[in-house]
Write a protein that holds these residues in place. Structure first.
Motif, short mmCIF file in Angstrom:
data_model
loop_
_atom_site.label_atom_id
_atom_site.label_comp_id
_atom_site.label_asym_id
_atom_site.label_seq_id
_atom_site.Cartn_x
_atom_site.Cartn_y
_atom_site.Cartn_z
N ILE A 128 3.33 -3.02 7.62
CA ILE A 128 4.53 -3.57 8.77
C ILE A 128 5.42 -2.34 8.25
CG2 ILE A 128 6.25 -5.39 9.28
CD1 ILE A 128 2.64 -5.67 9.96
N ALA A 129 6.37 -1.60 9.01
CA ALA A 129 6.87 -0.56 9.18
C ALA A 129 8.68 -1.08 9.15
CB ALA A 129 6.98 0.40 9.96
N ARG A 130 8.73 -2.12 9.88
CA ARG A 130 10.01 -2.52 9.71
C ARG A 130 9.80 -4.29 9.71
NH1 ARG A 130 9.64 2.10 12.86
NH2 ARG A 130 8.56 0.86 14.40
N PRO A 131 9.77 -4.80 8.71
CA PRO A 131 10.37 -5.99 9.16
C PRO A 131 11.62 -6.18 8.85
CG PRO A 131 9.42 -5.15 6.28
CD PRO A 131 10.03 -4.48 7.20
N PRO A 132 11.30 -8.10 9.91
CA PRO A 132 12.36 -8.63 10.20
C PRO A 132 13.34 -9.12 9.31
CG PRO A 132 10.63 -9.71 11.83
CD PRO A 132 9.84 -8.22 10.68
N ARG A 133 12.56 -9.62 7.53
CA ARG A 133 12.80 -10.70 6.78
C ARG A 133 13.22 -9.09 5.54
NH1 ARG A 133 13.86 -16.02 7.98
NH2 ARG A 133 12.70 -17.12 9.31
N ALA A 134 13.44 -8.39 5.95
CA ALA A 134 13.56 -6.63 4.57
C ALA A 134 14.55 -7.20 4.32
CB ALA A 134 13.97 -5.85 5.67
N ALA A 172 0.84 -1.26 -0.19
CA ALA A 172 -0.30 -0.30 0.32
C ALA A 172 1.19 1.06 -0.02
CB ALA A 172 -1.09 0.48 1.63
N ALA A 173 0.28 1.97 -0.91
CA ALA A 173 0.91 3.53 -1.03
C ALA A 173 1.19 4.05 0.34
CB ALA A 173 0.50 4.90 -1.59
N ALA A 174 0.71 3.74 1.47
CA ALA A 174 -0.24 4.47 2.83
C ALA A 174 2.08 3.71 3.34
CB ALA A 174 -0.99 4.18 3.08
N VAL A 175 1.70 2.56 3.31
CA VAL A 175 2.69 1.89 4.36
C VAL A 175 3.84 0.96 3.20
CG1 VAL A 175 3.20 0.95 6.34
CG2 VAL A 175 0.89 1.70 6.48
N ALA A 176 4.85 1.82 2.82
CA ALA A 176 5.85 0.77 1.88
C ALA A 176 7.48 0.98 1.66
CB ALA A 176 4.99 1.61 0.36
N PRO A 177 7.37 0.67 2.87
CA PRO A 177 9.34 0.74 3.43
C PRO A 177 9.49 -0.10 2.43
CG PRO A 177 8.01 -0.87 4.93
CD PRO A 177 6.33 -0.11 3.73
N GLU A 218 18.20 -2.27 2.76
CA GLU A 218 16.97 -2.41 4.04
C GLU A 218 16.26 -0.95 4.27
OE1 GLU A 218 18.41 -3.92 7.46
OE2 GLU A 218 19.74 -1.86 7.99
N PRO A 219 14.86 -0.89 4.37
CA PRO A 219 14.33 0.27 4.78
C PRO A 219 14.59 1.47 5.77
CG PRO A 219 12.43 -1.86 4.54
CD PRO A 219 13.92 -2.43 4.95
N PRO A 220 14.66 2.44 5.88
CA PRO A 220 14.95 3.51 6.80
C PRO A 220 14.56 2.76 8.19
CG PRO A 220 12.83 3.86 5.36
CD PRO A 220 13.83 3.03 5.02
N GLY A 221 14.57 3.30 9.32
CA GLY A 221 14.03 2.47 10.72
C GLY A 221 12.70 3.75 10.78
N THR A 222 12.34 4.37 9.88
CA THR A 222 11.76 5.38 10.61
C THR A 222 10.14 5.72 10.37
OG1 THR A 222 12.91 6.77 9.38
CG2 THR A 222 13.83 7.04 11.67
N THR A 223 10.49 4.38 9.41
CA THR A 223 9.22 4.20 7.99
C THR A 223 7.79 4.68 9.42
OG1 THR A 223 10.38 3.10 6.34
CG2 THR A 223 7.57 3.32 6.83
N PRO A 224 6.79 6.09 9.25
CA PRO A 224 5.68 5.49 10.22
C PRO A 224 4.48 4.49 9.37
CG PRO A 224 5.35 7.71 8.07
CD PRO A 224 6.71 7.13 8.11
N VAL A 225 3.00 4.21 10.36
CA VAL A 225 2.74 3.22 10.06
C VAL A 225 1.18 4.40 10.20
CG1 VAL A 225 0.76 1.06 10.77
CG2 VAL A 225 3.67 1.77 10.75
N SER A 226 0.65 4.84 8.68
CA SER A 226 -0.36 5.48 7.92
C SER A 226 -1.50 3.88 7.91
CB SER A 226 -0.08 6.16 7.04
OG SER A 226 0.76 6.94 7.21
N ALA A 227 -2.62 4.69 8.30
CA ALA A 227 -3.58 4.06 7.88
C ALA A 227 -4.22 3.56 6.95
CB ALA A 227 -5.49 4.61 8.52
#
Length: 368
Positions: A289-295, A256-261, A272-281
């Motif tokens: 998922i803002a910080r997937p462990p298997r990113a 989803a474009a709203a949460v796309a780390p 890997e994604p930045p560690g500060t990705t916000p989780v929007s609705a």
């Protein structure tokens, strides 16, 4: 009884002996992989076997449990043009998570813990609760506040004890991991435990069988923690190594474009994604998922396949869910994300399969 394979950390190589309740790498606390090299059976040998995912016995690290619910072997149906849909929402608990949950419950039963815990935004927890109920294992599921009431109802119906955690999905995972470190606890993590991926890889084995020993040009998969995509990548590697497919498909991950780390990391070439990705609705709560462990593994799998990431807006998700319902396929909003990504021709004329991985009854029709 078949011996269990050891686990290892894909990041630093640390070995974790089989038969323990360890759920993560003791050094980096990251997820584990399984030291398992199967020899998939050829297509012609599958006829007459049990009509469930356990027909691929040579590719699985555990034998079929007595408590199987017949999971797997979901229909593959034409959707539009070169795109087909695999109806994983027709699983026993109405989502694809049954593929991995049955593996976790089978492993837990073998390890005989005092209790089983899981964390989930709904579908994975429901699947673990159902299979634990079937296997006679006590189960506690940690869920974030705001989880769909229908999913909570299904969890409770299976007899799971619920722990509702204030905050988002990440806080829920932190709470569950803290409990997982207690003695006698089996953490049925669909993210950290590699047996879950061993179950989800059967999605591709079924496609390969249904398509008479071939795979489509592209596999389009919704990605939050990436368990279906990583399972798919695992199966593709195994089938290719065994000489059972000539060409590996490209993997396309949908967020989803709203949460796309992960999509953001892919576009910038990051590991890997930045560690500060916000989780929007987002309507696609199952992949928020803002910080997937298997990113790192997810990004590596997508890049190595020659695929990419696709993002979808809330309007696209809403319209795709309505469009699928109009075609007789009522799925939850997260499950509609892949159709939202490709229905307007994003893949050109390439053949592709999208998973419809959760039933609409779990969250209802998006109207706003």
């Amino acid at each position: 009884m078949t011996a269990l394979p050891d686990c290892f950390c894909p990041s630093d190589g640390t070995r974790v002996p089989a038969g323990t309740l360890a759920w993560c790498c003791p050094v980096c606390r990251g997820p584990l992989d399984l030291d398992f090299s199967p020899n998939p059976a050829p297509l012609k040998s599958l006829g007459g076997r049990v009509n469930s995912l356990w027909r691929y016995a040579e590719s699985l690290p555990l034998p079929a449990p007595a408590f199987s619910l017949g999971e797997g072997r979901t229909p593959l149906v034409p959707l539009d043009g070169a795109i087909s849909a695999k109806l994983d929402f027709l699983m026993p608990t109405l989502s694809f998570k049954d593929r991995g949950a049955v593996m976790l419950a089978a492993l837990a039963l073998r390890l005989a813990p005092e209790r089983v815990i899981a964390d989930s935004s709904g579908n994975a927890g429901t699947a673990v609760a159902a299979y634990c109920a079937r296997a006679g294992l006590p189960c506690t599921v940690y869920v974030p506040e705001g989880t769909s009431p229908k999913k909570l109802e299904q969890l409770g119906a299976h007899g799971a004890r619920l722990e509702v955690v204030p905050g988002d999905r990440e806080r829920t995972a932190v709470a569950a991991r803290s409990a997982a470190d207690e003695p006698g606890v089996f953490y049925a993590s669909h993210v950290h435990n590699p047996y879950f991926l061993q179950g989800t890889k059967t999605y591709v084995h079924e496609l390969w069988e249904d398509l008479d020993g071939r795979l489509p040009d592209a596999l389009v998969i919704p990605v939050g923690n990436g368990t279906l995509l990583l399972g798919a990548a695992l199966a593709v590697r195994e089938l290719h190594a065994a000489g059972l497919i000539a060409k590996a498909p490209a993997l396309y991950a949908v967020q989803a474009a709203a949460v796309a780390p992960l999509a953001d990391a892919w576009r910038t070439g990051a590991d890997e994604p930045p560690g500060t990705t916000p989780v929007s609705a987002t309507l696609a709560e199952g992949i928020a998922i803002a910080r997937p462990p298997r990113a790192r593994q997810i990004l590596r799998a997508v890049r190595g396949s020659g695929g990419g990431f696709l993002t979808v807006t809330e309007d696209q998700i809403r319209h795709a869910q309505t469009d699928l319902a109009g075609r007789g396929l009522y799925v939850e909003t997260t499950a509609a994300a892949c159709w939202a990504a490709v229905r307007d021709g994003a893949l050109g004329d390439r053949t592709a399969v999208v998973p419809l991985c959760g039933a609409g009854l779990k969250s209802g029709l998006a109207t706003n």
